[in-house]
Enzyme design. Structure first.
Site, short mmCIF file in Angstrom:
data_model
loop_
_atom_site.label_atom_id
_atom_site.label_comp_id
_atom_site.label_asym_id
_atom_site.label_seq_id
_atom_site.Cartn_x
_atom_site.Cartn_y
_atom_site.Cartn_z
N PRO A 100 0.84 -1.20 0.00
CA PRO A 100 0.00 0.00 0.00
C PRO A 100 0.87 1.25 0.00
O PRO A 100 1.87 1.31 0.73
CB PRO A 100 -0.78 -0.11 1.32
CG PRO A 100 -0.64 -1.54 1.75
CD PRO A 100 0.65 -2.03 1.21
N ARG A 102 2.29 4.93 0.81
CA ARG A 102 2.37 5.83 1.98
C ARG A 102 2.17 5.09 3.31
O ARG A 102 1.68 5.65 4.28
CB ARG A 102 1.39 6.99 1.83
CG ARG A 102 1.72 7.80 0.55
CD ARG A 102 1.11 9.15 0.56
NE ARG A 102 -0.31 9.12 0.32
CZ ARG A 102 -1.14 10.12 0.55
NH1 ARG A 102 -0.69 11.23 1.07
NH2 ARG A 102 -2.41 10.02 0.28
N SER A 108 7.18 3.46 -3.42
CA SER A 108 7.60 4.25 -4.59
C SER A 108 8.94 3.76 -5.12
O SER A 108 9.14 3.65 -6.34
CB SER A 108 7.65 5.75 -4.26
OG SER A 108 8.69 6.03 -3.37
N ALA A 109 9.85 3.43 -4.22
CA ALA A 109 11.16 2.93 -4.68
C ALA A 109 11.01 1.58 -5.37
O ALA A 109 11.60 1.33 -6.43
CB ALA A 109 12.13 2.80 -3.49
N ASP A 151 15.99 3.27 0.29
CA ASP A 151 14.83 2.53 -0.22
C ASP A 151 15.14 1.86 -1.55
O ASP A 151 14.89 0.66 -1.73
CB ASP A 151 13.62 3.46 -0.41
CG ASP A 151 12.95 3.83 0.89
OD1 ASP A 151 13.57 3.62 1.95
OD2 ASP A 151 11.82 4.34 0.85
O1 PMV Z 1 8.46 6.28 4.28
P1 PMV Z 1 9.36 5.81 3.23
O2 PMV Z 1 9.13 4.37 2.86
O3 PMV Z 1 9.30 6.71 2.03
O4 PMV Z 1 10.86 5.88 3.81
C1 PMV Z 1 11.48 7.14 4.06
C2 PMV Z 1 12.81 6.95 4.78
C3 PMV Z 1 13.48 8.29 5.19
O5 PMV Z 1 14.66 7.94 5.93
C4 PMV Z 1 12.58 9.10 6.10
C5 PMV Z 1 13.88 9.14 4.00
C6 PMV Z 1 15.07 8.62 3.20
O6 PMV Z 1 15.22 9.08 2.06
O7 PMV Z 1 15.87 7.82 3.70
#
Ligand code: PMV
Length: 323
Positions: A100, A102, A108-109, A151
């Site tokens: 899912p 967010r 996204s990655a 990610d």
């Molecule tokens: O919430 P996500 O899956 O987009 O992970 C973000 C991780 C952070 O450390 C907050 C940002 C990053 O680029 O590492």
């Protein structure tokens, strides 16, 4: 080639999110939820369909970047990286995601990594993992502004990694068979870009307060890596709890997240913390295997999505190509 499907895993961060953006080490693992992307011959444009998109997105071959859609921008960035100007064929892109968006699990990655693999195969380019990872980082910049790169790296390579921005990653060999990893959704979405800015703004404002906290978070991630290798999950859990405290101090937790974190601890988890950007999204908990079912049942009234996750040792992979 008529049709190519590739997939890539999502991730959770065991220790060090946010702190990793400013160069501290962090520990992440790829999970058994994947994004599948199929690329096929299109009619005249680029069309994008996804199980998480209400409407189809269409990009013009002659003006790729002209789109308000986030996913459209990501696809345009990736296509521009893979092709010379004007060399883009009409394509139908179909995305099927088990992650899912967010939730803090790197959807996204994983989407970018799978898409780069599928597109590059479709276009007859043989990219190695390093090249896939580099382009995925550029796509992450479109979504997140200043991503650390953790990610896209864990999604490309799979497994458990210790990552440091600008330095790369090392693989961690750990036997996790005696422990369970559970994720539970807090009930509110989060926006990674906004939360990264929030953490940066607060920490830049009080450098004398936050510099030692960042340093401590980096040391903590290395301790987590050591404890994981040794199979000392009691220590991993304890350190996850400390990490949650540091993330709270950084202003990226929320009441809903804290409720879940405390519930997990109360019913027997080794430790629990938010994962990813925070502000919403998911909590992860490390749980003794024998207590797994009991713990999951005990948190169910606090969440509408709870799942046991497994480590995925496979990163990006080609599923099928027909041609
Ligand atoms: O919430 P996500 O899956 O987009 O992970 C973000 C991780 C952070 O450390 C907050 C940002 C990053 O680029 O590492």
């Amino acid at each position: 080639m008529n049709s190519v499907t590739a997939s890539a895993p999502g991730k959770v961060i065991l220790a060090g999110e946010h702190f990793v953006v400013k160069g501290e080490p962090a520990v992440a693992l790829a999970v058994n939820l994947r994004v599948y992307v199929t690329v096929k011959e299109g009619r005249e444009n680029i069309t994008i369909k996804s199980n998480y998109l209400k409407n189809k997105v269409t990009l013009s071959l002659y003006n790729l970047g002209n789109t308000k859609s986030k996913i459209g921008k990501v696809v345009a960035t990736i296509l521009k990286s893979l092709t010379k100007d004007g060399d883009i064929p009409p394509l139908d892109i179909v995305i099927n995601s088990e992650i899912p968006p967010r939730y803090g699990m790197g959807s996204s990655a994983a989407l970018s990594v799978a898409l780069i693999k599928a597109l590059s195969e479709y276009l007859g380019l043989k990219l190695n993992r390093e090249e896939v990872n580099e382009i995925a980082y550029k796509a992450e910049e479109v979504v997140h502004g200043t991503p650390s790169g953790i990610d896209n790296t864990v999604s490309t390579y799979g497994g458990i990694i210790v990552f440091r921005r600008g330095e790369g990653f090392i693989r961690l060999n750990a036997d996790t068979s005696s422990v369970g990893l559970v994720a539970a959704y807090s009930g509110t979405f989060k926006d990674t870009k906004e939360l990264v800015i929030r953490a940066k703004t607060l920490s830049d404002k009080y450098p004398r307060v936050f510099d030692p906290l960042y340093h401590a978070a980096g040391r903590l991630a290395l301790e987590v890596a050591k404890a994981l290798k040794e199979g000392n999950f009691h220590a991993v859990g304890e350190l996850m709890n400390v990490n949650q405290g540091l993330l709270s101090a950084l202003g990226v937790s929320s009441l809903q997240l804290e409720r879940l974190v405390y519930r997990f601890r109360e019913v027997g988890a080794f430790g629990a913390k938010l994962t990813g950007a925070g502000g919403g999204g998911c909590v992860i908990a490390l749980v003794p295997k024998e207590a797994l079912n009991r713990v999951m049942e005990a948190v169910r009234p606090y969440t509408n999505w709870v799942k046991e996750l497994k480590v995925s040792y496979e990163g990006v992979r080609l599923e099928v190509s027909r041609g």
